[in-house]
Design a protein around this motif. Sequence first.
Motif, PDB file in Angstrom:
ATOM      1  N   TRP A  54       0.826  -1.196   0.000  1.00  0.00           N
ATOM      2  CA  TRP A  54       0.000   0.000   0.000  1.00  0.00           C
ATOM      3  C   TRP A  54       0.868   1.256   0.000  1.00  0.00           C
ATOM      4  O   TRP A  54       2.012   1.232   0.449  1.00  0.00           O
ATOM      5  N   ILE A  55       0.298   2.327  -0.486  1.00  0.00           N
ATOM      6  CA  ILE A  55       0.915   3.652  -0.354  1.00  0.00           C
ATOM      7  C   ILE A  55      -0.099   4.573   0.317  1.00  0.00           C
ATOM      8  O   ILE A  55      -1.233   4.731  -0.177  1.00  0.00           O
ATOM      9  N   GLU A  56       0.306   5.135   1.453  1.00  0.00           N
ATOM     10  CA  GLU A  56      -0.526   6.132   2.119  1.00  0.00           C
ATOM     11  C   GLU A  56      -0.124   7.504   1.598  1.00  0.00           C
ATOM     12  O   GLU A  56       1.059   7.838   1.577  1.00  0.00           O
ATOM     13  N   HIS A  57      -1.119   8.275   1.150  1.00  0.00           N
ATOM     14  CA  HIS A  57      -0.840   9.594   0.575  1.00  0.00           C
ATOM     15  C   HIS A  57      -1.777  10.604   1.201  1.00  0.00           C
ATOM     16  O   HIS A  57      -2.622  10.261   2.040  1.00  0.00           O
ATOM     17  N   ALA A  58      -1.635  11.860   0.795  1.00  0.00           N
ATOM     18  CA  ALA A  58      -2.403  12.938   1.422  1.00  0.00           C
ATOM     19  C   ALA A  58      -3.906  12.697   1.326  1.00  0.00           C
ATOM     20  O   ALA A  58      -4.665  13.087   2.217  1.00  0.00           O
ATOM     21  N   GLY A  59      -4.344  11.987   0.268  1.00  0.00           N
ATOM     22  CA  GLY A  59      -5.774  11.788   0.060  1.00  0.00           C
ATOM     23  C   GLY A  59      -6.308  10.451   0.527  1.00  0.00           C
ATOM     24  O   GLY A  59      -7.494  10.158   0.337  1.00  0.00           O
ATOM     25  N   GLY A  60      -5.474   9.598   1.121  1.00  0.00           N
ATOM     26  CA  GLY A  60      -5.955   8.293   1.560  1.00  0.00           C
ATOM     27  C   GLY A  60      -4.914   7.197   1.373  1.00  0.00           C
ATOM     28  O   GLY A  60      -3.714   7.451   1.464  1.00  0.00           O
ATOM     29  N   VAL A  61      -5.393   5.988   1.116  1.00  0.00           N
ATOM     30  CA  VAL A  61      -4.509   4.835   0.940  1.00  0.00           C
ATOM     31  C   VAL A  61      -4.857   4.154  -0.384  1.00  0.00           C
ATOM     32  O   VAL A  61      -6.027   3.976  -0.704  1.00  0.00           O
ATOM     33  N   VAL A  62      -3.833   3.776  -1.144  1.00  0.00           N
ATOM     34  CA  VAL A  62      -4.066   3.039  -2.382  1.00  0.00           C
ATOM     35  C   VAL A  62      -3.228   1.762  -2.356  1.00  0.00           C
ATOM     36  O   VAL A  62      -2.098   1.758  -1.859  1.00  0.00           O
ATOM     37  N   GLY A  89       1.358  12.547  -5.682  1.00  0.00           N
ATOM     38  CA  GLY A  89       2.418  13.542  -5.659  1.00  0.00           C
ATOM     39  C   GLY A  89       2.861  13.778  -4.229  1.00  0.00           C
ATOM     40  O   GLY A  89       2.202  13.354  -3.281  1.00  0.00           O
ATOM     41  N   GLY A  90       4.003  14.420  -4.068  1.00  0.00           N
ATOM     42  CA  GLY A  90       4.467  14.811  -2.742  1.00  0.00           C
ATOM     43  C   GLY A  90       5.054  13.672  -1.929  1.00  0.00           C
ATOM     44  O   GLY A  90       5.616  12.714  -2.463  1.00  0.00           O
ATOM     45  N   GLU A  91       4.899  13.768  -0.610  1.00  0.00           N
ATOM     46  CA  GLU A  91       5.448  12.768   0.311  1.00  0.00           C
ATOM     47  C   GLU A  91       4.416  11.673   0.558  1.00  0.00           C
ATOM     48  O   GLU A  91       3.217  11.953   0.665  1.00  0.00           O
ATOM     49  N   VAL A  92       4.887  10.436   0.643  1.00  0.00           N
ATOM     50  CA  VAL A  92       3.982   9.309   0.876  1.00  0.00           C
ATOM     51  C   VAL A  92       4.598   8.356   1.907  1.00  0.00           C
ATOM     52  O   VAL A  92       5.782   8.461   2.235  1.00  0.00           O
ATOM     53  N   LEU A  93       3.761   7.445   2.398  1.00  0.00           N
ATOM     54  CA  LEU A  93       4.240   6.378   3.278  1.00  0.00           C
ATOM     55  C   LEU A  93       4.084   5.053   2.520  1.00  0.00           C
ATOM     56  O   LEU A  93       2.994   4.738   2.028  1.00  0.00           O
ATOM     57  N   VAL A  94       5.175   4.328   2.411  1.00  0.00           N
ATOM     58  CA  VAL A  94       5.187   3.060   1.684  1.00  0.00           C
ATOM     59  C   VAL A  94       5.033   1.909   2.678  1.00  0.00           C
ATOM     60  O   VAL A  94       5.726   1.873   3.694  1.00  0.00           O
ATOM     61  N   ARG A  95       4.103   0.995   2.397  1.00  0.00           N
ATOM     62  CA  ARG A  95       3.939  -0.182   3.265  1.00  0.00           C
ATOM     63  C   ARG A  95       3.940  -1.450   2.415  1.00  0.00           C
ATOM     64  O   ARG A  95       3.119  -1.607   1.517  1.00  0.00           O
ATOM     65  N   VAL A  96       4.886  -2.334   2.700  1.00  0.00           N
ATOM     66  CA  VAL A  96       4.988  -3.612   1.989  1.00  0.00           C
ATOM     67  C   VAL A  96       4.117  -4.642   2.703  1.00  0.00           C
ATOM     68  O   VAL A  96       4.080  -4.676   3.946  1.00  0.00           O
ATOM     69  N   ASP A  97       3.404  -5.465   1.948  1.00  0.00           N
ATOM     70  CA  ASP A  97       2.619  -6.562   2.520  1.00  0.00           C
ATOM     71  C   ASP A  97       3.601  -7.611   3.064  1.00  0.00           C
ATOM     72  O   ASP A  97       4.162  -8.414   2.317  1.00  0.00           O
ATOM     73  N   ALA A  98       3.791  -7.563   4.386  1.00  0.00           N
ATOM     74  CA  ALA A  98       4.821  -8.405   5.012  1.00  0.00           C
ATOM     75  C   ALA A  98       4.474  -9.887   4.933  1.00  0.00           C
ATOM     76  O   ALA A  98       5.354 -10.726   4.730  1.00  0.00           O
ATOM     77  N   ALA A  99       3.189 -10.214   5.082  1.00  0.00           N
ATOM     78  CA  ALA A  99       2.788 -11.633   5.051  1.00  0.00           C
ATOM     79  C   ALA A  99       3.096 -12.241   3.692  1.00  0.00           C
ATOM     80  O   ALA A  99       3.602 -13.359   3.589  1.00  0.00           O
ATOM     81  N   ARG A 100       2.786 -11.473   2.649  1.00  0.00           N
ATOM     82  CA  ARG A 100       3.074 -11.971   1.291  1.00  0.00           C
ATOM     83  C   ARG A 100       4.573 -12.090   1.061  1.00  0.00           C
ATOM     84  O   ARG A 100       5.052 -13.068   0.493  1.00  0.00           O
ATOM     85  N   ARG A 101       5.329 -11.075   1.504  1.00  0.00           N
ATOM     86  CA  ARG A 101       6.789 -11.114   1.351  1.00  0.00           C
ATOM     87  C   ARG A 101       7.372 -12.371   1.994  1.00  0.00           C
ATOM     88  O   ARG A 101       8.182 -13.078   1.399  1.00  0.00           O
ATOM     89  N   VAL A 102       6.934 -12.662   3.228  1.00  0.00           N
ATOM     90  CA  VAL A 102       7.491 -13.805   3.962  1.00  0.00           C
ATOM     91  C   VAL A 102       7.097 -15.124   3.294  1.00  0.00           C
ATOM     92  O   VAL A 102       7.904 -16.049   3.188  1.00  0.00           O
ATOM     93  N   ARG A 103       5.857 -15.197   2.822  1.00  0.00           N
ATOM     94  CA  ARG A 103       5.378 -16.405   2.139  1.00  0.00           C
ATOM     95  C   ARG A 103       6.211 -16.670   0.885  1.00  0.00           C
ATOM     96  O   ARG A 103       6.654 -17.789   0.639  1.00  0.00           O
ATOM     97  N   VAL A 104       6.419 -15.635   0.096  1.00  0.00           N
ATOM     98  CA  VAL A 104       7.201 -15.779  -1.142  1.00  0.00           C
ATOM     99  C   VAL A 104       8.661 -16.098  -0.815  1.00  0.00           C
ATOM    100  O   VAL A 104       9.279 -16.959  -1.442  1.00  0.00           O
ATOM    101  N   ALA A 105       9.198 -15.417   0.208  1.00  0.00           N
ATOM    102  CA  ALA A 105      10.596 -15.653   0.600  1.00  0.00           C
ATOM    103  C   ALA A 105      10.788 -17.087   1.095  1.00  0.00           C
ATOM    104  O   ALA A 105      11.815 -17.716   0.827  1.00  0.00           O
ATOM    105  N   ALA A 106       9.790 -17.608   1.804  1.00  0.00           N
ATOM    106  CA  ALA A 106       9.867 -18.987   2.300  1.00  0.00           C
ATOM    107  C   ALA A 106       9.909 -19.964   1.130  1.00  0.00           C
ATOM    108  O   ALA A 106      10.793 -20.826   1.038  1.00  0.00           O
ATOM    109  N   LEU A 107       8.969 -19.802   0.228  1.00  0.00           N
ATOM    110  CA  LEU A 107       8.888 -20.705  -0.915  1.00  0.00           C
ATOM    111  C   LEU A 107      10.139 -20.597  -1.787  1.00  0.00           C
ATOM    112  O   LEU A 107      10.636 -21.590  -2.317  1.00  0.00           O
TER     113      LEU A 107
END
Length: 248
Positions: A54-62, A89-107
């Motif tokens: 997800w990306i959190e931005h000034a107008g919400g989360v996408v 545009g501007g500054e955002v907060l980046v969030r990686v789906d950790a559960a998916r990352r770990v699942r893929v990394a495990a496999l």
Amino acid sequence: MIARVTGMAVYLCHQQPELYEHDAAVVAAAPGRVLLDRSAFHPGGGGQVSDSGWIEHAGGVVAVTGVEIVAGTGGDEFWHLLADEIELGGEVLVRVDAARRVRVAALHTDSHVLNALVFERFPGTLVTGAQINADGTGRMDFDLSAVDNDVLRGLDAGVNDVISRGVEVHSVYVDATEAGSTEGLVRSLSVAPPPTPDGKLRLIDIEGVDRQACGGTHLSNTAQSAPIRITKVENKGKRNRRIRFELT
Ligand SMILES: [Zn+2]
């Protein structure tokens, strides 16, 4: 994933594998896609799916559904694909789906172990394809003739033995020339390792089990993976065998 260092790309997720959330600034944007100044997202490659999140931005989360690599004038650009046709545009907060990352990394880590077992048991066997999916399933194709499929089906016991032993997994960087002279180190399965600024090659070392060049995401200890199950072995053409497996 990208930090500009003398024009070369370095993956942030390699430098900080535990980083799942961070600030970033929008560098360029179009409806439904955005380029950031830094990102912990892994772009995928070599059969491994990209991160999502997800990306959190000034107008919400996408939601970020994937990453597309585009060749730019200053090197590869890593465009984050958005679930909505919005332009950020501007500054955002980046969030990686950790559960998916770990699942893929495990496999993915387990696929190195499977590859090592096949390579050891049937010396010189080449990997002809690999796919690591986000749903906990994957497959590897091997150039193997005259091997009973039941023997291949039983290889999950060996993989699960390595998982239960809790073997440490490290990433190390070596000179490309050294890597090129070591048999079995650069196999066709690998996620193409990104170049580092000083031309080093990234190796994934599963202590005493496997050591090969890879730019994908991995666990730091095999015990972090659930056991796997080989679900199917198929003949693909005269020589190719396809082994399908999943996390249990
Ligand atoms: Zn790998």
